[in-house]
Motif scaffolding. Structure first.
Motif, short mmCIF file in Angstrom:
data_model
loop_
_atom_site.label_atom_id
_atom_site.label_comp_id
_atom_site.label_asym_id
_atom_site.label_seq_id
_atom_site.Cartn_x
_atom_site.Cartn_y
_atom_site.Cartn_z
N PHE A 1 36.18 47.77 43.75
CA PHE A 1 37.28 47.02 44.36
C PHE A 1 37.48 45.66 43.68
N ASP A 2 36.40 44.91 43.47
CA ASP A 2 36.50 43.57 42.88
C ASP A 2 37.06 43.60 41.46
N GLU A 3 36.75 44.63 40.71
CA GLU A 3 37.23 44.73 39.34
C GLU A 3 38.70 45.16 39.25
N ARG A 4 39.23 45.70 40.30
CA ARG A 4 40.60 46.23 40.28
C ARG A 4 41.69 45.16 40.36
N ASP A 5 41.33 43.94 40.68
CA ASP A 5 42.30 42.84 40.73
C ASP A 5 43.43 43.11 41.73
N LEU A 6 43.08 43.64 42.89
CA LEU A 6 44.07 43.83 43.96
C LEU A 6 44.15 42.55 44.77
N ASP A 7 45.34 42.20 45.21
CA ASP A 7 45.56 40.92 45.89
C ASP A 7 44.97 40.86 47.29
N VAL A 8 44.87 41.99 47.96
CA VAL A 8 44.45 42.01 49.36
C VAL A 8 43.37 43.07 49.57
N GLU A 9 42.64 42.91 50.66
CA GLU A 9 41.61 43.89 51.01
C GLU A 9 42.17 45.01 51.86
N LYS A 10 43.15 44.69 52.70
CA LYS A 10 43.76 45.68 53.59
C LYS A 10 45.24 45.81 53.26
N THR A 11 45.77 46.98 53.58
CA THR A 11 47.20 47.20 53.35
C THR A 11 47.72 48.22 54.35
N VAL A 12 49.03 48.32 54.44
CA VAL A 12 49.71 49.29 55.30
C VAL A 12 50.30 50.35 54.38
#
Length: 96
Positions: free
Chosen positions: A70-81
């Protein structure tokens, strides 16, 4: 005559739109519930997440931090809809 053609065209368009909306609805048994692992695409990446809330009518809330990278993926948020039409269920929760 032109009014009748316009009215018929509008009615046909409305029925077509309604029909398309009905096709996009997901059956209740195909919807994810809390604890299920789902996969979907986010920011051009295939993502895996655990459903944390399924109380919304057309979507679920999920937590993507279950992915080891997860940390390496560079996603802006931890949760999403995610809309029911935009995910697939990878693994059902044992509580279902």
């Amino acid at each position: 005559m032109a009014d009748e053609k316009l009215s018929k065209g509008l009615l046909d368009a409305a029925f077509k739109k309604k029909s398309e909306e009905e096709e996009q609805k997901v059956k209740e048994e195909d919807k994810a519930t809390v604890g299920d692992i789902i996969t979907f695409e986010k920011d051009g990446q295939q993502v895996e997440a655990i459903v944390t809330s399924a109380r919304l009518q057309n979507s679920v809330v999920c937590d993507m931090t279950i992915m080891e990278d997860f940390d390496e993926r560079d996603l802006d948020v931890e949760k999403t809809v995610v809309a029911h039409t935009n995910y697939s269920i990878k693994k059902r929760s044992d509580n279902n």
